[in-house]
Design an enzyme around this catalytic site. Sequence first.
Site, PDB file in Angstrom:
ATOM      1  N   CYS A 116      -2.956  25.785  50.481  1.00 18.59           N
ATOM      2  CA  CYS A 116      -3.106  24.355  50.205  1.00 18.59           C
ATOM      3  C   CYS A 116      -2.184  23.476  51.037  1.00 18.59           C
ATOM      4  O   CYS A 116      -2.243  22.252  50.940  1.00 18.59           O
ATOM      5  CB  CYS A 116      -2.889  24.102  48.718  1.00 18.59           C
ATOM      6  SG  CYS A 116      -4.008  25.071  47.677  1.00 18.59           S
ATOM      7  N   HIS A 155       2.774  16.587  46.124  1.00 21.33           N
ATOM      8  CA  HIS A 155       1.684  17.565  46.084  1.00 21.33           C
ATOM      9  C   HIS A 155       0.921  17.411  44.774  1.00 21.33           C
ATOM     10  O   HIS A 155      -0.303  17.432  44.765  1.00 21.33           O
ATOM     11  CB  HIS A 155       2.271  18.969  46.238  1.00 21.33           C
ATOM     12  CG  HIS A 155       1.259  20.049  46.393  1.00 21.33           C
ATOM     13  ND1 HIS A 155       0.331  20.055  47.420  1.00 21.33           N
ATOM     14  CD2 HIS A 155       1.024  21.182  45.667  1.00 21.33           C
ATOM     15  CE1 HIS A 155      -0.427  21.147  47.313  1.00 21.33           C
ATOM     16  NE2 HIS A 155      -0.031  21.830  46.261  1.00 21.33           N
ATOM     17  N   HIS A 205      -8.285  18.696  43.822  1.00 16.13           N
ATOM     18  CA  HIS A 205      -7.530  19.492  44.786  1.00 16.13           C
ATOM     19  C   HIS A 205      -8.497  20.069  45.816  1.00 16.13           C
ATOM     20  O   HIS A 205      -9.270  20.976  45.525  1.00 16.13           O
ATOM     21  CB  HIS A 205      -6.780  20.607  44.075  1.00 16.13           C
ATOM     22  CG  HIS A 205      -5.720  21.259  44.897  1.00 16.13           C
ATOM     23  ND1 HIS A 205      -5.652  21.134  46.275  1.00 16.13           N
ATOM     24  CD2 HIS A 205      -4.657  22.045  44.552  1.00 16.13           C
ATOM     25  CE1 HIS A 205      -4.610  21.799  46.728  1.00 16.13           C
ATOM     26  NE2 HIS A 205      -3.989  22.371  45.706  1.00 16.13           N
TER      27      HIS A 205
END
Length: 404
Positions: free
Chosen positions: A161, A299, A333
């Site tokens: 990610c 994040h 996400h």
Amino acid sequence: MSTAAIAVTGTGMITPVGTDTDSTWDAVRRGDTRAGLAPTPGVSHPIWCRTVPPFGSELLPGRGTANLDPFVRFALVAVDQAIAESGLDPASWDGGRVGIVVGCGLGGAATLSTAHGRLAERGPDAVSPYVHPRSLINMAAGMLAIRHGITGPSHTVVAACASGAVAIGVARDLIRAGTCDIVIAVGTDAGVVPVIAAGFAAMGALTDSTAEDASRPFAADRSGFVLSEGAAAVVLERADAAAARGASALGRILGYAFTTDAHHPVAPHPDAVGAERAVRSALADAGLTARDVDHVNAHGTSTPYNDRSEGRLIGRLFPHRPSVTANKGLLGHSLGAAGAIEAVLTLRTLATGIVPPIAHTPAADPELAELDLVLHKERLAEPAVAVSHSFGFGGSNCVLVMGS
């Protein structure tokens, strides 16, 4: 290695809430949830996600582009937009001095999933000869090079990610090293695929809520992330070269660092030791200190462990309480695309002075009360220096420092 300032001269983006940078930024500013949640296709017990709406030649002209894997199509759309905004003309540039860096976590998951289904149901003769050209993780970079005549380095970086953010850092370094004059960086992923969604669900990473506000970064009742997809791209050039051709700088990449936890395959270090080294190293690379940071794009996955670890890190490193936002509350996400999407949105914050709110989070987790989270509505703050955090499985920690 040159230390010349690196300018961003073009951006592009496609997300579940917008087909370009402007429309996505507007939705993020509003905390707009019109995209809604949808069940992952092909999963009998719904796993909720956010998806990019179907699109065709209006966004992606060109023969054969409709049949590419979504992760490649998303990258092509974002890069087309970024090049157009930069004012560069691929027909006239020296392709050997142009590079491309793609960050991606999965590659062609949808293509492989479909091919496996056909193999299981109908045998090897049913498998398309295009499976590998569409699914290999470096094929987004390859197709971008073909589309735009890029004959310099063509890299694909994989850091889960954090991939999209790492792509921007590597692109910056290619210019600093003198290898390229222009580098296009893009983060892309298309992980809304049954087996991918089921795997995240099985490990407890996804939220179990079906509510519109299921993704709630830094909220006390956060329960996991909403799976998403998309892409974002930036065009990078030396600031002096951009100015010489009359291009406007949309922001600057001031610092970059990438560290590894060496702690656990998927869990962040509870004390964020590796992440802290990444922040400090990126700031040192920029010639700045923590006190110079006005804004943090976190994040912020909405998972209990990540948000706790990251929140404590922000509180520890930045006691002067810079504004903090997180975009995954609205966008979900998007895995390898997330770091690039968040970097572009951070550049917009620096350019406009507007910090968008953390969508769906009504109040901060009491454990993280020391953070200046921007909640409920956007804030006019006019930050000059911002950091964007991106973390990933395998202990990846990437931090970008950006300036207006």
